[in-house]
Design an enzyme around this catalytic site. Sequence first.
Site, mmCIF file in Angstrom:
data_model
loop_
_atom_site.group_PDB
_atom_site.id
_atom_site.type_symbol
_atom_site.label_atom_id
_atom_site.label_comp_id
_atom_site.label_asym_id
_atom_site.label_seq_id
_atom_site.Cartn_x
_atom_site.Cartn_y
_atom_site.Cartn_z
ATOM 1 N N ASP A 332 0.854 -1.167 0.000
ATOM 2 C CA ASP A 332 0.000 0.000 0.000
ATOM 3 C C ASP A 332 0.903 1.234 0.000
ATOM 4 O OD1 ASP A 332 -2.222 1.611 0.187
ATOM 5 O OD2 ASP A 332 -2.448 1.375 2.342
ATOM 6 N N ASP A 624 -4.333 -2.416 5.173
ATOM 7 C CA ASP A 624 -4.813 -1.865 6.436
ATOM 8 C C ASP A 624 -6.325 -1.928 6.581
ATOM 9 O OD1 ASP A 624 -5.599 0.033 4.608
ATOM 10 O OD2 ASP A 624 -4.269 1.607 5.338
ATOM 11 N N ASP A 628 -8.718 -5.154 2.272
ATOM 12 C CA ASP A 628 -7.436 -5.808 2.013
ATOM 13 C C ASP A 628 -7.387 -7.237 2.544
ATOM 14 O OD1 ASP A 628 -6.215 -3.537 0.808
ATOM 15 O OD2 ASP A 628 -5.902 -2.673 2.793
#
Length: 887
Positions: A332, A624, A628
Amino acid sequence: MTDPRAPENAHARPAAEILAALDASPSGLTGAEAAARLARHGPNSLPGARPRPAILRFLAQFNNALIYFMLAGAAAALALSHYVDAGVILAVVIVNAVVGFLQEGKAESALNAIRGMIAPRASVLRDGRRVSVAVADLVPGDVVLIEAGDRVPADLRLIAARSLLIDEAVLTGESVATSKSTDPVTQGAPLGDRRSMAFSGTLVAAGQGSGVVTATGRATEIGHISALLRQVETLTTPLLRQINAFARRFTILAFVGAAAVFAFAVALRGYAWDDALMAVVALAVGLVPEGLPAVITITLAIGVQRMAARRAVIRRLPAVETLGATSIICSDKTGTLTRNEMTVRRVVTADGVTLVEGAGYDPTGHGFAPDPVARDLLRAGLLCNDAELHPGGWTVEGDPMEGALIAAAIKAGLDPAAERAGGRLDAIPFDAEHRFMATLHDTGGGRILLVKGAPERILAMCAHQAAAAGPQPLDAALWTDRIAQTAREGERVLGYAMKPMPAGTARIGFPDVQDGLTFLGITGFIDPPRPEAIEAIAECRRAGIEVRMITGDHAETAAAIARQLGLASDPQVLTGQDLDRISDADFAAAVARTQVFARTSPEHKLRIVRALQSRGNVVAMTGDGVNDAPSLKQADVGIAMGIKGTEAAKEAAEIVLMDDNFASIVAAVREGRTVHDNIRKVIAWTLPTNGGEALTVITAILLNFALPMTPVQILWVNLILAATLGLVLAFEPTEPGVMARPPRKAQAGLLTPFMVWRIGFVSVMFMAISLAVFFWALSQGRDIEAARTMVVNTLVVLEIFYLFNVRYLHMTSFTLTGVKGTGPVLAAIAVVAAGQLAFTYLPVMHRIFESRPLGLADGIAIIAIGALSLVVLEIEKHLLRDRFGGE
């Protein structure tokens, strides 16, 4: 103590009645009242699993095929009245059990500490303000705020719910999330139908809401089945299962081989059957690496502790093994590769661009005067906002971008308290599917709908744009260009719109945002890359690890950040729409040549990870959010963010980063490679040293000469080395250049071709040296006891020098650092040296082991032989390691 589960039947009574029964209000408890209730009710936590009694944990150390074999040997020795031999065998077994027992206790402590490090927090209202508190500090009467991705921290009677879906599978077994509301249900409704309640331990799948705590700790519904939820962390990993399987096969092989040698010795060499049996028992016990599983487990546990020191908390031990083989890291962007200190850098309206000074959340010292449309835009960003900006340290409670909007509004002269005084009447929370948030407000001059979200999505819902001269027809092409231009500057973009609503409007829904919106403009946020992330990506390149950025940002924004990070000078970018157009046949190849994936959905992330894995890569994935979780679980190593990560992401991951920093991932990979190296060193030292002892005895039996070592002397060697040299390799530091090597192949076995060669070569070399010393001593007129004493000391010295060779598998051991050793190595050698001096010179040891004192010249000669063996092994390592593929 007051029952924290009261009031009863909260699901069947109106929310207002429950609040009154709990002496609470929608604005929450005061801090003083919360503290008093915590003292009465105790912490909101479940009791830990009852630890196994120490005696049972100790006895469990004997549940191993290799140990059974050793105990059988001890029983045979006792039956033949060889009490010394039996005692030494039992001593070896007990030493191994004690090491395993101590290690298990240490591992349990480490895992308990890990659970504490990742303990969740909850957002509550205290003294009328939103604050974050530890879940353990929740009390009945607290008002808790929940949203998508959160784990419900206690049993709640809902007092507000908007598009709220909660996954209650942990309680009901239902795979479909339950839609929640604030309306009471019938008193006899089963647990799965209590739609007015949110239960502790369940996951918020979508929407947002708030509820008053009705039960905490063991009084919650999940408290009644907490025994099912208190999952015990296991130390069994694929590697350990492989080692245990090896142990079973090795035991069978040793037993069959021992029986064959026994038959040969009695039938063809004329040994007395009891002497032959004891020789074979000693041979087999010397050959079997009974401590190997325990030492490998210790190595893994040490790796976990080292990673924790680098802010990477291992939740599942298999991740320690897998990290060393990671070949691709999918990361990310926000907060991991960047600082996560969002700042509104520019405000763009139809009338122009306003640049905003300052960085971070501190609004002081950077005031500016926006034009009227820009002011309306910033007001929309302030009101359509769930975050809180706390002065003092200027910290944000909530989304970083929303915190940055509050800071920008303050810079523009807006007072958050005054602007929010009218209150929020209703809201459509942000969701990854529709990509916007909408709120309804009473501004005093009328009711207004404000919308904030992805600019492309907001534009699609607008027909007009705001300007100083009044509303104008929407110029979509102009805004598309401005959005792209802002993104090319490396800024994240949000769009804003508004719509007057009829007087008296109290609720809003999706139909309200489909038409009649006026586009206010966009803001550009900058989140600068972390300097340590730039260096970490460069280190990944040197280590042969590729880095992919997967983000929900605009493609141009993601590409700009990728260039700043050094991910690629001209990064290849694919958006979610691009991925949807690629055929399944071409998908894996397209993903393999792409560095940046933008505007991706959870389905896209899952496909990307699977595509990379299909090409033989070991993939680590960071995340997070609840969106995900699928890809985190699919990845070989899922890595969740400890600060901003949701509980759903943490539970799906094997590793939790306590600082949300990409550099910590690379540090964890380095530790993972070190753990793998150390496990290989343990095996590379253990098997050939045991093999050298066994071959020496086998050769003596086959060629029909006196044993160079008695059975009890072989057992002494195992005893003195089991808890010393056999253990210190677990503590070895990282080898230089460990991150300059390419990742190991995922399916590569521990016994590489070079290691197989090394095991055979060292075993034969130790045998040859031991026999040479034995016959040389006899030729000098020494008695057989003195000759055997020299062989035992020679074998121990050879294993000490071999340890220095094994400490560096990928480079020469002839360095100052290599010669000095480490603290554990030097301590182990000191213990071994003291043991060998006792073995050689103490009369009591002479009676037990039939050893004899040696002269100074003998000792010097033995040490010289050990040093010479190290030179030979270093030459062999240099010549053959590259031929066997660098391993």
